[in-house]
Design an enzyme around this catalytic site. Structure first.
Site, PDB file in Angstrom:
ATOM      1  N   ASP A 135       1.020   5.528  -0.056  1.00  0.00           N
ATOM      2  CA  ASP A 135       0.205   6.670   0.337  1.00  0.00           C
ATOM      3  C   ASP A 135      -0.010   7.628  -0.821  1.00  0.00           C
ATOM      4  O   ASP A 135       0.597   7.506  -1.893  1.00  0.00           O
ATOM      5  CB  ASP A 135       0.878   7.416   1.496  1.00  0.00           C
ATOM      6  CG  ASP A 135       0.937   6.586   2.766  1.00  0.00           C
ATOM      7  OD1 ASP A 135       0.073   5.712   2.942  1.00  0.00           O
ATOM      8  OD2 ASP A 135       1.862   6.817   3.576  1.00  0.00           O
ATOM      9  N   ARG A 194       9.270   7.373   5.219  1.00  0.00           N
ATOM     10  CA  ARG A 194       9.287   8.830   5.229  1.00  0.00           C
ATOM     11  C   ARG A 194       9.729   9.386   6.577  1.00  0.00           C
ATOM     12  O   ARG A 194      10.377  10.438   6.655  1.00  0.00           O
ATOM     13  CB  ARG A 194       7.910   9.352   4.839  1.00  0.00           C
ATOM     14  CG  ARG A 194       7.540   9.047   3.379  1.00  0.00           C
ATOM     15  CD  ARG A 194       6.058   9.222   3.118  1.00  0.00           C
ATOM     16  NE  ARG A 194       5.619  10.579   3.403  1.00  0.00           N
ATOM     17  CZ  ARG A 194       4.344  10.928   3.537  1.00  0.00           C
ATOM     18  NH1 ARG A 194       3.384   9.994   3.427  1.00  0.00           N
ATOM     19  NH2 ARG A 194       4.011  12.174   3.779  1.00  0.00           N
ATOM     20  N   ARG A 211       0.848  -1.185   0.000  1.00  0.00           N
ATOM     21  CA  ARG A 211       0.000   0.000   0.000  1.00  0.00           C
ATOM     22  C   ARG A 211       0.886   1.238   0.000  1.00  0.00           C
ATOM     23  O   ARG A 211       1.742   1.405   0.877  1.00  0.00           O
ATOM     24  CB  ARG A 211      -0.897  -0.010   1.241  1.00  0.00           C
ATOM     25  CG  ARG A 211      -1.779   1.218   1.378  1.00  0.00           C
ATOM     26  CD  ARG A 211      -2.578   1.163   2.665  1.00  0.00           C
ATOM     27  NE  ARG A 211      -3.466  -0.001   2.698  1.00  0.00           N
ATOM     28  CZ  ARG A 211      -4.248  -0.301   3.737  1.00  0.00           C
ATOM     29  NH1 ARG A 211      -4.230   0.466   4.818  1.00  0.00           N
ATOM     30  NH2 ARG A 211      -5.033  -1.356   3.691  1.00  0.00           N
TER      31      ARG A 211
END
Length: 290
Positions: free
Chosen positions: A92, A237, A90
């Site tokens: 973002d 991140r 997945r």
């Protein structure tokens, strides 16, 4: 005397002659049953690349355009039936991919290579499939994955590069590359990464194995590569943001390592922008080789 003439018997008294059997129509040959030579359902996997700028994420969501939605729409048009597409990971909103893996099942006689060409003709310009291959019926691109690699790109030149604005985080000023490289080694190993993750779903384990974290410079570009068995939300991140803070001398390596060991959920609050992140590759022991 004249003999009396015999009258012919009345119809009631006439002897009944046997009726001739009606000729039977010739027997028709038995009808052949129509056979539908339906194509058997097969499982396929494909490497998918996309520019994540205009997507709210990879998986279907009610609040915007997603990569999965575009793939399923193209597959439905190609195969003539709703087609579920499963993804290896997945990503973002705003995150890109060069090596995402998608899998789907379809009843078709098309070869894998032809499916790839057909899907690319139906997909929008910011999504493309490549390396489409047959895989085992139970292939699950997420559960069967053994290793994933993300790359974060930083533009560290004196002047801002407008052409890189969608794919890199522009940072002005010098960065202490040796300090960043030294800290990168602290993230390797199997540990609880709660401190460097966003909100987790109930019951989801925060433990991950990071195989390698590297920081390299090429001219004005910095590349942060992280390989792990799997990742938590915003994990790459936040690790990138931690490396940058140490590179700018806004935090020390000891402070970052302390947060890592304490493993308090979300305790490191800094998050690098999504635009610099790209899913580069997914590895499998079996079933599919990108």
């Amino acid at each position: 005397m004249r003999p009396k003439k015999r009258r012919p018997p009345s119809p009631k008294h006439r002897p009944k002659l046997p009726l001739k059997p009606k000729p039977r129509p010739p027997k028709r040959p038995p009808r052949r049953r129509r056979t539908t030579d339906a194509a058997a359902a097969k499982r396929f996997a494909a490497t998918v690349s996309y520019d994540g700028t205009d997507f709210v994420g990879s998986q279907v969501q009610p609040n915007g355009r997603t990569v999965q939605e575009e793939l399923e729409r193209a597959a439905e048009r190609l195969f003539g039936a709703p087609t579920r597409v499963d993804l290896a990971g997945r990503t973002d909103s705003g995150v890109h991919a060069r090596g995402q893996v998608a899998a789907f099942t379809a009843a078709t006689r098309l070869e894998a290579a032809a499916i790839g060409r057909a899907l690319n003709a139906l997909l929008p310009e910011d999504v493309a499939v490549r390396a489409v291959r047959d895989v085992p019926p139970g292939f699950d691109p997420r559960r069967w994955a053994r290793r994933r690699r993300y790359r974060y790109t930083i533009a560290n030149g004196e002047a801002r590069d407008p052409l890189a604005r969608r794919y890199a985080w522009h940072l002005e000023g010098s960065l202490d590359l040796p300090a960043m490289q030294h800290l990168a080694g602290a993230f390797a190993g199997r540990r609880d990464f709660s401190a460097f993750a966003g909100k987790l779903e109930p019951g989801r384990s925060p433990v991950r194995t990071v195989f390698e974290t590297t920081v390299n410079r090429s001219g004005d570009w910095l590349y942060i590569d992280i390989e792990a068995d799997a990742f938590l939300p915003q994990m790459v991140r936040r690790i990138t943001a931690a490396l940058v803070r140490v590179g700018r001398h806004a935090a020390t390596e000891e402070e970052i390592v302390s947060l890592l060991h304490q493993a308090r959920p979300g305790s490191f609050i800094h998050v690098a922008p999504a635009r610099g992140l790209c899913l580069e590759r997914v590895w499998y022991d079996e079933g599919y080789q990108p």
